[in-house]
Design an enzyme around this catalytic site. Sequence first.
Site, mmCIF file in Angstrom:
data_model
loop_
_atom_site.group_PDB
_atom_site.id
_atom_site.type_symbol
_atom_site.label_atom_id
_atom_site.label_comp_id
_atom_site.label_asym_id
_atom_site.label_seq_id
_atom_site.Cartn_x
_atom_site.Cartn_y
_atom_site.Cartn_z
ATOM 1 N N TYR A 121 4.973 6.631 4.279
ATOM 2 C CA TYR A 121 4.252 6.770 2.999
ATOM 3 C C TYR A 121 3.542 8.128 2.981
ATOM 4 O O TYR A 121 2.820 8.458 3.932
ATOM 5 C CB TYR A 121 3.257 5.612 2.940
ATOM 6 C CG TYR A 121 2.347 5.548 1.747
ATOM 7 C CD1 TYR A 121 2.844 5.391 0.465
ATOM 8 C CD2 TYR A 121 0.967 5.594 1.911
ATOM 9 C CE1 TYR A 121 1.992 5.294 -0.620
ATOM 10 C CE2 TYR A 121 0.110 5.495 0.833
ATOM 11 C CZ TYR A 121 0.629 5.350 -0.429
ATOM 12 O OH TYR A 121 -0.218 5.252 -1.499
ATOM 13 N N ASP A 191 3.222 -0.207 9.256
ATOM 14 C CA ASP A 191 2.885 -0.417 7.846
ATOM 15 C C ASP A 191 3.864 -1.473 7.330
ATOM 16 O O ASP A 191 5.049 -1.197 7.136
ATOM 17 C CB ASP A 191 3.014 0.895 7.068
ATOM 18 C CG ASP A 191 2.594 0.750 5.599
ATOM 19 O OD1 ASP A 191 2.693 -0.374 5.057
ATOM 20 O OD2 ASP A 191 2.182 1.757 4.993
HETATM 21 C C1 PLP Z 1 0.719 1.797 -1.664
HETATM 22 C C2 PLP Z 1 1.012 1.920 -0.224
HETATM 23 C C3 PLP Z 1 -0.015 2.198 0.684
HETATM 24 C C4 PLP Z 1 -1.432 2.502 0.257
HETATM 25 O O1 PLP Z 1 -2.088 1.428 -0.309
HETATM 26 P P1 PLP Z 1 -3.328 1.665 -1.315
HETATM 27 O O2 PLP Z 1 -3.893 0.318 -1.477
HETATM 28 O O3 PLP Z 1 -2.723 2.254 -2.542
HETATM 29 O O4 PLP Z 1 -4.272 2.610 -0.628
HETATM 30 C C5 PLP Z 1 0.312 2.233 2.010
HETATM 31 N N1 PLP Z 1 1.559 2.033 2.445
HETATM 32 C C6 PLP Z 1 2.571 1.769 1.613
HETATM 33 C C7 PLP Z 1 3.936 1.546 2.153
HETATM 34 C C8 PLP Z 1 2.323 1.710 0.250
HETATM 35 O O5 PLP Z 1 3.341 1.488 -0.582
#
Ligand code: PLP
Length: 400
Positions: A121, A191
């Site tokens: 990301y 993630d």
């Molecule tokens: C949107 C997203 C984030 C960040 O999340 P927020 O709540 O917008 O800070 C992190 N990782 C991935 C894969 C995302 O799609």
Amino acid sequence: MTLPSNPESGEESARTIDTLLTGVGRDPFANHGIVNPPVYHASTIVYPTLAALEDADRTPYQGTRYGRRGTPTTFALEEAVAALEGGYRSIAMPSGLSAITTALLAFLKQGDHALVTDSVYFPTRRFCDTVLAGLGIEVTYFDPLADIAPHVRANTRVVFMESPGSLTYEVQDVAAATATARKHGIVSILDNTWSAGVTFKPFAHGIDVSVQAATKYIVGHSDVMLGLITTTEDTFVQAKRTTALLGTAAGPDDCYLALRGLRTLGVRLARHDETATKVVEWLKTRPEVIAVLHPALPDAPGHNIWKRDFSGANGLLSIVLQPCGKAALAAMLDGYRLFAMGYSWGGYESLVVPFNPRHARTTTRWPHEGPCIRLHCGIEDPDDLIADLADGFSRLNAAD
Ligand SMILES: *Cc1c(COP(=O)(O)O)cnc(C)c1O
């Protein structure tokens, strides 16, 4: 073309998750019989005696000491997400990105080295290249389809994965990477936003810390920013201590809404998946589209790993268009009735956004020239979504 069906995991596990999601993190009979846990707002917590103040973990406090540490609303969400992800405990954070940055800071210090997937990301990459670099922490971006072992150094402390990767969905062999990490005492962070904790079980694949943007599918209604850090027993204290040191706290209304979204997460995700599968099949027939990016397609990078490890997909897919002019692209994007243009995803509604992977990759090379578009298929009728996309291609062709 038909998408291959999902791996052996199948319906049995999906049903188990749906049952879990309806019951976890709530106790009606501790709360007047009311089905959902209430929203507790608090900064100050008061104590009738010095003895009570000195032993805040006992009844009636049960861990509440000060609002920044969370309230029973926060704890209910944390309990539910820990159960969903299969981890030891979860920590609610004010956004997905704050969950990511805090998890990285918890396990890295000056002089350390981190391995981060090249398909990460983009804001995660920006944090690594600015804040971590400024702290004297070196980052190597690795090809998500390759072995991480050759990049391990004596001072490597963290491997950060995201699978499938943002925008382009390369699927990584998480179990292979965590096996290498374990051998070298490296903390594995994932993630896990794409799976929402439903279709991929990080701790069964050796992950130490799983982070999610609950902003996406857990909340599911495009109205809350929220993140979660879920840990093993071994990594919990260090992660929790770091959130306390940095002073982050998620708001109780947001935790309530996330817990409410979580109840229907399994049902929504299955519908997003079904709809995106239909849209993918249709897009494969379109002459305007050079490539469709979706991990369930047999030619997708890491498809076999996806089949082995995941029990389903979601509403996301990307396409690469034949090279075209900016005006034609704008004509297509500006006129959609159902695909609203905007960042983020995971809500009930469909979204579209253009992107350029060239700006977000440094180790791997993006092979295509044409513009890239990410679609998030919401829970609208798939035939209506396909009609909206067909009209978009007509506008593109008329303007090109
Ligand atoms: C949107 C997203 C984030 C960040 O999340 P927020 O709540 O917008 O800070 C992190 N990782 C991935 C894969 C995302 O799609």
